[in-house]
Design an enzyme around this catalytic site. Structure first.
Site: not given
Ligand code: GRF
Length: 220
Positions: A106, A138
């Site tokens: 995240h 979760t």
């Molecule tokens: C990343 O910033 C991730 O943290 C979030 O969505 C983005 C996905 O980027 N959940 P990628 O598809 O891995 O380039």
């Protein structure tokens, strides 16, 4: 040897970072996307990793989609499911099925800025540190046990794009690290369900590298 399945929705740069890290004792069994146009699929195909699309628009309800997705994942009997920019909310039954064996990344220092548009949220809040978190999934969105976090400074003049870029660079470092710990069986849970890392000597090094201390010297 542990087997993992990675779920993506788009670009898949975190998935690419995990593939590129060539982690020890781990096999990437498949990459699954919920959209046929997810750019990351091409990268996976180029690496001869099996790919699947489970298109959420083809299912009338969320539980039906979750069931189809789980069936696709379970063909591979993975030890770990990795959400890497997977943009669908997963139901309680699905999440329970992969309890303590599904990770997500995240783009914020959880528990701050859950949900979407985390970089915008951070800029609006005026925080001076922002970052990324790898956590177990979760049923409560963005609330599962935290494995690793990395912080980056929020700089004067940052906009969402510049901040996102700085955060993404640390995402690509901490996600492979968290997965390697899982593969090595170095992740345990304490009695409160929090993550306890076992035998990690280099955790401090990562912490130091990303330590951000403002320069308080003033010339004015
Ligand atoms: C990343 O910033 C991730 O943290 C979030 O969505 C983005 C996905 O980027 N959940 P990628 O598809 O891995 O380039």
């Amino acid at each position: 040897m542990k087997s993992v399945v990675i779920l993506i929705s788009g670009r898949g740069s975190n998935m690419q970072a995990i593939v590129a890290a060539q982690l020890r004792n781990m096999r990437i069994a498949a990459i699954i996307a919920n959209r046929a146009d997810a750019e990351g699929l091409q990268f996976a195909q180029g690496k001869q990793i099996p790919t699947h699309v489970v298109d959420h628009t083809q299912y009338a309800t969320r539980p039906e989609f979750d069931t189809a997705l789980a069936q696709c994942i379970d063909i591979y009997h993975p030890d770990l499911v990795i959400l890497a920019g997977f943009m669908r909310v997963l139901g309680e039954k699905f999440v329970r099925h992969y309890s303590q064996r599904m990770l997500n990344i995240h783009p914020s220092l959880l528990p701050s800025f859950q949900g979407l548009h985390t970089h915008r949220q951070a800029l609006q809040a005026g925080v001076k540190l922002h970052g990324a978190t790898v956590h177990f999934v979760t049923a409560d969105l963005d609330c599962g046990p935290i494995v690793i976090q990395a912080a980056v400074p929020v700089l004067e003049g940052d906009d969402e794009a510049s901040l996102a870029q700085r955060v993404l660079a640390v995402e690509h470092r901490i996600y492979p690290q968290a997965v390697q710990w899982f593969v090595n069986d170095q992740i345990q849970f304490d009695s409160n369900g929090r993550v306890k890392l076992v035998g990690i000597s280099h955790a401090l090094e990562i912490e130091k590298e990303h330590l951000y201390v403002p320069n308080l010297d003033s010339t004015s």
